[in-house]
Scaffold this active site. Sequence first.
Site, short mmCIF file in Angstrom:
data_model
loop_
_atom_site.label_atom_id
_atom_site.label_comp_id
_atom_site.label_asym_id
_atom_site.label_seq_id
_atom_site.Cartn_x
_atom_site.Cartn_y
_atom_site.Cartn_z
N TYR A 134 0.87 -1.19 0.00
CA TYR A 134 0.00 0.00 0.00
C TYR A 134 0.90 1.23 0.00
CZ TYR A 134 -4.10 2.87 1.25
OH TYR A 134 -5.12 3.79 1.27
N LYS A 162 -1.18 -1.22 -4.21
CA LYS A 162 -2.27 -0.26 -4.22
C LYS A 162 -1.61 1.10 -4.32
CE LYS A 162 -6.17 1.70 -1.72
NZ LYS A 162 -7.02 1.70 -0.51
#
Length: 287
Positions: A134, A162
């Site tokens: 992330y 992400k």
Amino acid sequence: MELHGIHVPLITPFEADGTLAVEALAGLARQALADGAAGLVALGTTAEVATLDEAERHTVVEVCAKAAAEYGATLTVGTGGNDTRRTVEALAGLAGVADAALVTVPAFTRPGEAGALAHFEQLAAGSPVPLIVYHIPYRTGQALSAAALRRIGALPNVAGVKYAAGGIDQETVALLADLPPEFAVMAGDDPFLAPLLALGATGGILASAHLATARFVEFAEGRGSRELGHRLAQLSIAAFAEPNPTVIKGVLHAQGRIPTPDVRLPLLPAGRESVAAALTVLAELTG
């Protein structure tokens, strides 16, 4: 694993007495998957995970896992932090529970690119499930270059990223132009879904997809027009007019899908104007 399509990072709905609204959570999970989402993310930022106790976290994962199993969908669980040892321990608990783990770049510590690489090397080596990195520097305080993300992405057991860098710049273009094999980029900044897909992203992990899941799926699968992309971006902008997930919860409550719009401190509920504005954009999009 192959990352693609729209994954919905679920909110955590609360009852009027502050407890988890378990049935509402199950309903949100099933509806997102029925509308075509490829996966769910439990215990992400959108879930207000920092305010959930251990028992609540267990319940959230259990509910989401049941829904994902019913639909044959991917379940990703958010975990990790800026302590490598504790993150390794947390990942070990996902064996047999999740399909992947969403792990932030170490926050606040700012270990530099070499430290971040060493962190993910240890996590990937010990994790029972594939990792989704992330990358969200405006929350973590640690920006990573395309070259650094490429090195992390080349590690065994790292499935993708992400990508929520706060926009699209030369590093974004450089990363997507030369990805490691079997390493996917998933849009993580909701308003930038369309340009990231155009550059080669394979889908998105998008909080605003709570509100129009089928339309996000349509667009991500290449069945939507450029106009739809612009309209989805406007919905995302409206959904993030106040701190996430306050506006989303306000909209879901107005729709009768969750019992309250409540959030836990330090968040405060979204203002009526922000919720009304998001509802207007949503009506134009889905009506």
